[in-house]
Design a protein around this motif. Structure first.
Motif, short mmCIF file in Angstrom:
data_model
loop_
_atom_site.label_atom_id
_atom_site.label_comp_id
_atom_site.label_asym_id
_atom_site.label_seq_id
_atom_site.Cartn_x
_atom_site.Cartn_y
_atom_site.Cartn_z
N ILE A 194 0.83 -1.21 0.00
CA ILE A 194 0.00 0.00 0.00
C ILE A 194 0.86 1.26 0.00
N PHE A 195 2.19 1.08 0.00
CA PHE A 195 3.06 2.26 0.01
C PHE A 195 2.80 3.19 -1.18
N PRO A 196 2.68 2.65 -2.41
CA PRO A 196 2.39 3.55 -3.54
C PRO A 196 1.12 4.37 -3.34
N ILE A 197 0.07 3.71 -2.79
CA ILE A 197 -1.18 4.46 -2.54
C ILE A 197 -0.91 5.59 -1.57
N MET A 198 -0.17 5.31 -0.52
CA MET A 198 0.12 6.32 0.48
C MET A 198 0.88 7.50 -0.13
N MET A 199 1.74 7.17 -1.10
CA MET A 199 2.50 8.25 -1.75
C MET A 199 1.57 9.16 -2.55
N LEU A 200 0.46 8.58 -3.04
CA LEU A 200 -0.51 9.41 -3.76
C LEU A 200 -1.34 10.24 -2.79
N VAL A 201 -1.63 9.62 -1.65
CA VAL A 201 -2.54 10.26 -0.70
C VAL A 201 -1.91 11.50 -0.07
N PHE A 202 -0.61 11.41 0.24
CA PHE A 202 0.01 12.52 0.95
C PHE A 202 0.50 13.60 -0.01
N PRO A 203 0.37 14.87 0.39
CA PRO A 203 0.78 15.97 -0.49
C PRO A 203 2.25 15.85 -0.88
N ASN A 204 3.11 15.43 0.06
CA ASN A 204 4.51 15.23 -0.30
C ASN A 204 4.82 13.75 -0.33
N PRO A 205 4.83 13.16 -1.53
CA PRO A 205 5.01 11.70 -1.62
C PRO A 205 6.36 11.25 -1.09
N GLU B 265 7.81 12.31 5.10
CA GLU B 265 7.69 11.31 6.16
C GLU B 265 6.30 10.67 6.19
N GLY B 266 5.27 11.43 5.73
CA GLY B 266 3.88 10.99 5.85
C GLY B 266 3.63 9.58 5.37
N PRO B 267 3.92 9.28 4.09
CA PRO B 267 3.61 7.93 3.58
C PRO B 267 4.35 6.83 4.34
N LYS B 268 5.59 7.10 4.74
CA LYS B 268 6.37 6.06 5.43
C LYS B 268 5.74 5.73 6.78
N ILE B 269 5.44 6.79 7.54
CA ILE B 269 4.84 6.58 8.85
C ILE B 269 3.47 5.91 8.70
N ALA B 270 2.73 6.33 7.66
CA ALA B 270 1.39 5.78 7.46
C ALA B 270 1.44 4.27 7.23
N VAL B 271 2.41 3.81 6.43
CA VAL B 271 2.47 2.37 6.16
C VAL B 271 2.81 1.60 7.43
N VAL B 272 3.73 2.13 8.22
CA VAL B 272 4.05 1.48 9.50
C VAL B 272 2.80 1.44 10.38
N ALA B 273 2.10 2.58 10.42
CA ALA B 273 0.90 2.66 11.27
C ALA B 273 -0.14 1.64 10.83
N ILE B 274 -0.35 1.55 9.52
CA ILE B 274 -1.39 0.64 9.03
C ILE B 274 -1.01 -0.81 9.31
N SER B 275 0.27 -1.15 9.12
CA SER B 275 0.62 -2.56 9.40
C SER B 275 0.47 -2.87 10.88
N ALA B 276 0.84 -1.92 11.73
CA ALA B 276 0.68 -2.16 13.17
C ALA B 276 -0.81 -2.26 13.52
N PHE B 277 -1.61 -1.39 12.89
CA PHE B 277 -3.03 -1.33 13.21
C PHE B 277 -3.73 -2.68 13.07
N PHE B 278 -3.50 -3.35 11.93
CA PHE B 278 -4.21 -4.61 11.70
C PHE B 278 -3.80 -5.69 12.69
N LEU B 279 -2.50 -5.79 12.93
CA LEU B 279 -2.04 -6.82 13.85
C LEU B 279 -2.56 -6.58 15.26
N VAL B 280 -2.50 -5.31 15.68
CA VAL B 280 -2.95 -5.00 17.04
C VAL B 280 -4.46 -5.20 17.15
N THR B 281 -5.20 -4.77 16.14
CA THR B 281 -6.65 -4.93 16.18
C THR B 281 -7.04 -6.40 16.32
#
Ligand code: ATP
Ligand code: MG
Lengths: 357, 278
Positions: free
Chosen positions: A204-215, A218-234
C-alpha cells in the motif's frame, strides 16, 4: 557403593570429553596440514559443529550444579563468538571472498567509522554524533540539537517506527476491544479485516504516496508502518478480549464491576497477554516495512544507509548497517518486554519458570 | 432482570418460625437456544430459602444447578416462572455474591486485591477495604500470602481466596457452586470445617451446591435434591443435626442414616444421567 558408582561415572565423562577433544584437535590439524580447508570447509564447519556439541554434552555432567547457569551462558555467548571467529578465519584463508563477506573485524571498523564520522556527500551520520550535543546546544539551543537529530539515520528510522507504531496501535486497541466485546461489530468487520490482514502492507506504500501531499516526505512512510501495526494489534486485541474466560467476566459482574471499571479491572488485564503478543508481531512487521521502504524511497534511515553502501560497493559498511538494524530490533523488543513486565507484574515469575525448563 | 423485590411478607408457605422466605423461586424454567434445537436446563423447579438458612443443593451433573445459581445472581434470566427475593432495606449491601465452580479469582490481582474486589467496585475507600480484606484473609488462613498472585498458590488456597472474596463483600445471600469440588479429599475436609466455623459466626443465608452427599448433610440445614437433566424437584430432607457442627458430627449415627437415605433417593437420578450421557 553409590559413591564409587558416581566416581566411575565421573571418570567415564572425563574420558569421553578427552576423547572428543582429541578427535576435534586431530581432525583440524590433519585437514590444515594437508591444505584441505578450501575443498572441505563446509564439511569441516558441519563436522566441527557436531564435535562441539559432543564436547559440550560430555562437559555438562562435570559442571557442578551451582555453575549450570554460568555454563549455559558460556555456551550461549561462546557459540556466536566462535561463528564470528570462523568467519574471520575463512576470509583470512582466502576461502570466503572479502568482497561479499567482509570479515567481522572490518565490519566493526566500518561501524566505528559510520558512528564517528559524517558522510561528506550526504551530510549524515549513523547516530547523529551525540557527543557534539553539548556544544551545539550551547551554540544554537534547541535548533542545534534538532540539526544533529536530523543528520542521524538511526533517529530517522526510530522516529518512523515509533510514530507509526503509536498512530496505528491506539486505534487498533480501541477497535479490537470494541470487536471483542460486541458480537455485532465483530460480525460486521471481521471479514474485511481478515482480507486486509493478509495483504502485504508494503503494497500500500504507492497508494500512500498518492494520498500525501509530499510523496517523498515522512507521511507515507509513517502511514504504512501505522497501518501494518493497526491490523495486527486490532486482530490480537479482538482475540484477546473475545477469548476471556466467561467466568472471569461473570465474576466481575457479580461483584459489581460495570462500564469503565469492568474494562479497567477485568477486561483489559485479562486480554493483555494476547494484546502484547500482537504488539510484538506489530513491532517486527513495522521494522520489516520501514527498512524495505527506506531501501527504495528515502534519503535517510538505517535502511537507506544499508542500501546506499551496497550501491557504492562498500560491503563492510553495508554489513554495518545490517548490524544496526539487528541492534534496533533487539533493543525495541527488549523495550517492549520491559513494558510488558511493568504492566503485567503478575506474569513476571510465570515467565521465569518457563525459561528455566 | 425479572427478579422482583418483595417488601411485604409473602403469604405462601411459612418457614419453620413463621417468617416469609428470603428467596422464593416458583416453577422456574430455563431453556438455552442451541444449533440443534433448544436445550432445557431447568424445568419447573421451585425452591424456598429462608433467612439465615444453609441450604444444600444436590443433583446429578448437568441438571442445572449452576444455571439456577446464575439466575439468582442475576447473571442469567429465567425463561419461565417467578423469583422473588426479600431484600433488606439497606441498599449499600450487595444482594448476592457467588463462589464459582471454576477458579474464578482474578489472576492479575493479588490475594488482597481479589478479596477487596467487591468492596472496591462498590466504592469503599482504600483504607477501609484493605482493613476488611486483611481481616478475611486472616480468617481463611492466608495472611502470609496476601501479596501473592493466584498462580503462586495451591488449588485449595485459591478457592479460599474465592470464598474470602465473597464473604468480604458481605452479601445478603451467599451462592456457592461446588466451592470444594476440585480439591483433594484431605484439603476438602479441612475446608469443610473452616466453612462450618465461618458460617457459625455470621449465619448468612447460603445456597450451597455440591456433589458430595456427606458434605451436603454436614453443612446444610436442609438438603434439596434435583432430578437429572432437565432439573426439577426430586426430594427434600431436613437435617436436624445439632449446631455448631464439626467433623465429629460425621461420626453420629444420625449423620450416616441421613446420608444413606439421601443416596437412596438420588441413586436413580444419577443412574439416569449416566445412561443419558452414554
Ligand atoms: N450457556 C449455555 N448454553 C447452552 N447450554 C447451556 C448453557 N449453560 C448450561 N447449559 C446446559 O444446561 C444444562 C445444565 O447446566 P449446568 O451447568 O447448570 O449444570 P450443573 O448442574 O451445574 O452441572 P455440574 O454439576 O456438572 O456443574 C447442561 O445440559 C448444559 O449443557
Ligand atoms: Mg455446575
Amino acid at each position: 557403593m553409590s559413591r564409587t558408582q558416581n566416581e566411575d561415572r565421573h571418570t567415564a565423562h572425563k574420558a569421553r570429553l578427552f576423547r572428543s577433544l582429541l578427535v576435534f584437535a586431530g581432525l583440524n590439524l590433519v585437514v590444515t596440514l594437508l591444505g584441505l580447508w578450501p575443498a572441505l570447509w563446509w564439511a569441516m564447519a558441519l563436522g566441527n559443529f557436531v564435535l562441539l556439541v559432543i564436547m559440550a554434552e560430555a562437559a555438562a555432567p562435570l559442571v557442578p550444579g551451582t555453575r549450570t547457569h554460568l555454563y549455559e551462558q558460556t555456551l550461549a555467548v561462546g557459540f556466536p563468538v566462535l561463528l564470528l571467529l570462523g568467519w574471520e578465519l575463512l576470509v583470512a584463508g582466502g576461502i570466503l571472498s572479502p568482497d561479499w563477506f567482509p570479515p567481522p573485524t572490518r565490519i566493526a571498523r566500518a561501524l566505528w567509522e559510520l558512528s564517528t564520522e559524517q558522510n561528506p556527500f550526504t551530510d549524515t551520520s549513523l547516530f547523529g554524533r551525540p557527543w557534539l550535543l553539548p556544544e551545539r546546544v550551547a551554540a544554537d539551543g534547541a535548533a542545534g540539537a534538532a540539526a544533529l537529530a536530523a543528520e542521524s539515520h538511526l533517529f530517522a528510522t526510530l522516529m518512523r517506527v515509533f510514530l507509526g507504531f503509536l498512530i496505528g496501535t491506539i486505534p487498533g486497541l480501541v477497535l479490537g476491544v470494541a470487536m471483542g466485546l460486541s458480537r455485532t461489530i465483530r460480525t460486521m468487520i471481521d471479514a474485511t479485516l481478515s482480507a486486509f490482514y493478509v495483504l502485504p502492507k508494503i503494497a500500500i506504500f504507492p497508494i500512500m504516496m498518492l494520498v500525501f501531499p509530499n510523496p517523498f516526505g515522512e507521511g507515507p512512510k509513517i502511514a504504512v508502518v501505522a497501518i501494518s501495526a493497526f491490523f495486527l494489534v486490532t486482530i490480537n486485541t479482538m482475540v484477546g478480549v473475545r477469548d476471556i474466560e466467561p467466568v472471569l467476566l461473570e465474576a466481575g459482574r457479580n461483584y459489581g464491576a460495570r462500564g469503565l471499571r469492568m474494562f479497567r479491572h477485568v477486561v483489559l488485564p485479562a486480554a493483555l497477554p494476547v494484546i502484547f503478543g500482537g504488539l510484538r508481531l506489530a513491532l517486527g512487521t513495522a521494522l520489516i516495512v520501514i527498512i524495505a521502504i527506506e531501501f527504495v524511497r528515502s534519503q535517510t534511515g538505517v535502511g537507506f544507509l544499508t542500501f546506499y553502501y551496497w550501491e557504492i560497493l562498500a560491503p563492510e559498511k553495508m554489513y554495518a548497517g545490517l548490524v544496526v538494524v539487528m541492534m534496533l530490533g533487539v533493543g525495541l523488543t527488549a523495550g517492549l518486554t520491559a513494558l510488558e513486565r511493568l504492566v503485567m507484574p503478575w506474569r513476571r515469575d510465570v515467565k521465569q519458570k518457563k525459561g528455566k525448563r | 432482570m425479572s427478579t422482583d423485590t418483595v417488601d411485604s411478607p409473602h403469604n405462601g408457605a411459612a418457614s419453620p418460625n413463621g417468617a416469609a422466605p428470603k428467596i422464593r423461586a416458583v416453577a422456574v424454567g430455563k431453556t438455552f437456544p442451541s444449533s440443534h434445537g433448544p436445550v432445557e436446563a431447568l424445568h419447573n423447579f421451585s425452591l424456598d430459602i429462608y433467612e439465615g438458612e444453609f441450604l444444600s443443593l444436590v443433583g446429578p451433573s448437568g441438571c442445572g444447578k449452576s444455571t439456577f445459581l446464575r439466575i439468582l445472581a442475576g447473571l442469567a434470566e429465567e425463561s419461565s416462572g417467578q423469583i422473588s427475593i426479600h431484600r433488606e432495606a439497606k441498599p449499600s449491601r450487595p444482594l448476592s455474591s457467588m463462589v464459582f465452580q471454576e477458579y474464578a479469582v482474578f489472576p492479575w490481582k493479588t490475594v488482597a486485591e481479589n478479596v477487596a474486589f467487591g468492596l472496591h467496585m462498590r466504592g469503599v475507600s482504600r483504607s477501609e477495604r484493605s482493613a476488611i480484606a486483611a481481616d478475611w484473609i486472616d480468617r481463611v488462613g492466608l495472611r502470609k500470602f496476601a501479596r501473592h498472585y493466584p498462580h503462586q498458590l495451591s488449588g485449595g488456597m485459591r478457592q479460599r481466596v474465592g470464598i474470602a472474596r465473597a464473604l468480604a463483600n458481605d452479601p445478603e445471600i451467599l451462592l456457592m457452586d461446588e466451592p470444594l469440588g476440585a480439591l483433594d479429599a484431605q484439603t476438602r475436609t479441612v475446608l469443610q470445617e473452616q466453612l462450618l466455623e465461618l458460617w457459625q459466626e455470621g449465619r448468612k443465608t447460603v445456597l450451597y451446591v455440591t456433589h458430595s452427599i456427606e458434605e451436603a448433610v454436614l453443612l446444610g440445614d436442609r438438603v434439596v435434591l434435583m432430578t437429572a437433566h432437565p432439573g426439577t424437584n426430586k426430594a427434600e430432607f431436613d437435617i436436624p443435626l445439632d449446631r455448631p457442627r464439626s467433623l465429629k458430627t460425621t461420626a453420629e449415627p444420625e449423620f450416616a442414616r441421613l446420608s444413606y437415605a439421601i443416596w437412596e433417593s438420588l441413586r436413580d437420578e444419577v443412574q439416569r444421567s449416566i445412561e443419558e450421557a452414554e
